[in-house]
Design a protein around this motif. Sequence first.
Motif, mmCIF file in Angstrom:
data_model
loop_
_atom_site.group_PDB
_atom_site.id
_atom_site.type_symbol
_atom_site.label_atom_id
_atom_site.label_comp_id
_atom_site.label_asym_id
_atom_site.label_seq_id
_atom_site.Cartn_x
_atom_site.Cartn_y
_atom_site.Cartn_z
ATOM 1 N N VAL A 16 0.869 -1.174 0.000
ATOM 2 C CA VAL A 16 0.000 0.000 0.000
ATOM 3 C C VAL A 16 0.906 1.224 0.000
ATOM 4 O O VAL A 16 1.886 1.275 0.747
ATOM 5 N N THR A 17 0.576 2.195 -0.823
ATOM 6 C CA THR A 17 1.415 3.376 -0.918
ATOM 7 C C THR A 17 0.607 4.659 -0.906
ATOM 8 O O THR A 17 -0.543 4.681 -1.338
ATOM 9 N N ASP A 18 1.225 5.693 -0.394
ATOM 10 C CA ASP A 18 0.724 7.049 -0.524
ATOM 11 C C ASP A 18 1.149 7.539 -1.907
ATOM 12 O O ASP A 18 1.919 6.874 -2.601
ATOM 13 N N VAL A 19 0.660 8.707 -2.310
ATOM 14 C CA VAL A 19 1.038 9.257 -3.612
ATOM 15 C C VAL A 19 1.999 10.426 -3.450
ATOM 16 O O VAL A 19 3.176 10.319 -3.757
ATOM 17 N N ASN A 55 2.377 -11.236 -8.720
ATOM 18 C CA ASN A 55 1.191 -11.469 -7.884
ATOM 19 C C ASN A 55 1.290 -10.819 -6.509
ATOM 20 O O ASN A 55 0.762 -11.349 -5.528
ATOM 21 N N ILE A 56 1.980 -9.693 -6.442
ATOM 22 C CA ILE A 56 1.958 -8.851 -5.247
ATOM 23 C C ILE A 56 1.072 -7.669 -5.595
ATOM 24 O O ILE A 56 1.370 -6.915 -6.528
ATOM 25 N N SER A 57 -0.037 -7.551 -4.913
ATOM 26 C CA SER A 57 -0.982 -6.475 -5.190
ATOM 27 C C SER A 57 -0.417 -5.142 -4.728
ATOM 28 O O SER A 57 0.330 -5.074 -3.754
ATOM 29 N N VAL A 58 -0.784 -4.091 -5.436
ATOM 30 C CA VAL A 58 -0.396 -2.728 -5.082
ATOM 31 C C VAL A 58 -1.674 -1.904 -4.991
ATOM 32 O O VAL A 58 -2.536 -1.988 -5.863
ATOM 33 N N ALA A 59 -1.789 -1.118 -3.925
ATOM 34 C CA ALA A 59 -2.957 -0.263 -3.721
ATOM 35 C C ALA A 59 -2.489 1.129 -3.312
ATOM 36 O O ALA A 59 -1.399 1.295 -2.761
ATOM 37 N N ILE A 60 -3.337 2.098 -3.583
ATOM 38 C CA ILE A 60 -3.059 3.484 -3.220
ATOM 39 C C ILE A 60 -4.077 3.933 -2.193
ATOM 40 O O ILE A 60 -5.285 3.713 -2.366
ATOM 41 N N THR A 79 -5.779 -1.422 -9.272
ATOM 42 C CA THR A 79 -7.245 -1.419 -9.271
ATOM 43 C C THR A 79 -7.854 -0.895 -7.981
ATOM 44 O O THR A 79 -9.027 -0.524 -7.971
ATOM 45 N N HIS A 80 -7.089 -0.863 -6.913
ATOM 46 C CA HIS A 80 -7.614 -0.377 -5.630
ATOM 47 C C HIS A 80 -6.988 0.972 -5.310
ATOM 48 O O HIS A 80 -5.811 1.048 -4.935
ATOM 49 N N GLU A 105 1.445 -9.596 6.082
ATOM 50 C CA GLU A 105 1.697 -9.827 4.660
ATOM 51 C C GLU A 105 1.604 -8.536 3.849
ATOM 52 O O GLU A 105 1.480 -8.570 2.628
ATOM 53 N N THR A 106 1.668 -7.399 4.547
ATOM 54 C CA THR A 106 1.569 -6.108 3.880
ATOM 55 C C THR A 106 2.778 -5.234 4.185
ATOM 56 O O THR A 106 3.450 -5.402 5.195
ATOM 57 N N ALA A 107 2.992 -4.296 3.285
ATOM 58 C CA ALA A 107 3.969 -3.230 3.503
ATOM 59 C C ALA A 107 3.270 -1.926 3.162
ATOM 60 O O ALA A 107 2.398 -1.890 2.286
ATOM 61 N N HIS A 108 3.618 -0.872 3.874
ATOM 62 C CA HIS A 108 3.083 0.449 3.556
ATOM 63 C C HIS A 108 4.242 1.406 3.345
ATOM 64 O O HIS A 108 5.177 1.444 4.152
#
Length: 175
Positions: A16-19, A55-60, A79-80, A105-108
């Motif tokens: 998960v990342t900020d912009v 297959n590592i999802s990325v979200a914003i 997509t998220h 299982e997440t990184a931010h």
Amino acid sequence: MTESLVPKLAKVRLVVTDVDGVLTDGGVYLDNADNEWKRFNIKDGLGIKMLLQHNISVAIITGRTSRIVSRRAKELGITHVYQGCTDKRAAFLELLEKHDVTPEETAHVGDDLPDLPLMRMAGIGVAVQDAHPFVKAHADWITETPGGMGAFREVADTMLRAQNALDSFQQKFLR
């Protein structure tokens, strides 16, 4: 990054990342006609695509709302996208459920105070090199690269290396 993070990085299934300040240099350019510009780093974009291919999802999750962010996310296959979040925690918890992952299982990846709650909730909290000092003090890992200058790519390469996948991506370009 310390070697002790490698086992944790090997387990990550969602980043998960900020912009602003992470995928951009933190500058927002506005003109008198209400146009907005942001500068994105192409290397970060390839890093996102490489994670998605592995297959590592990325979200914003971001506090601001911008059509430019929607456009860039679509170009990259993210997509998220959660924009205009005053409480990023709710969006983060929703992502965990949607992706059926645990916090471990997440990184931010973040750069400023609004990112701190997610960095602490995630298994790995990453601050970009030019993040606010208080955020860096609470990060598990501080990138060597500033936000908007390839910091996300550094995260992606390191994560793929920990998952023994970076070499295969690099070798594809030698064929």
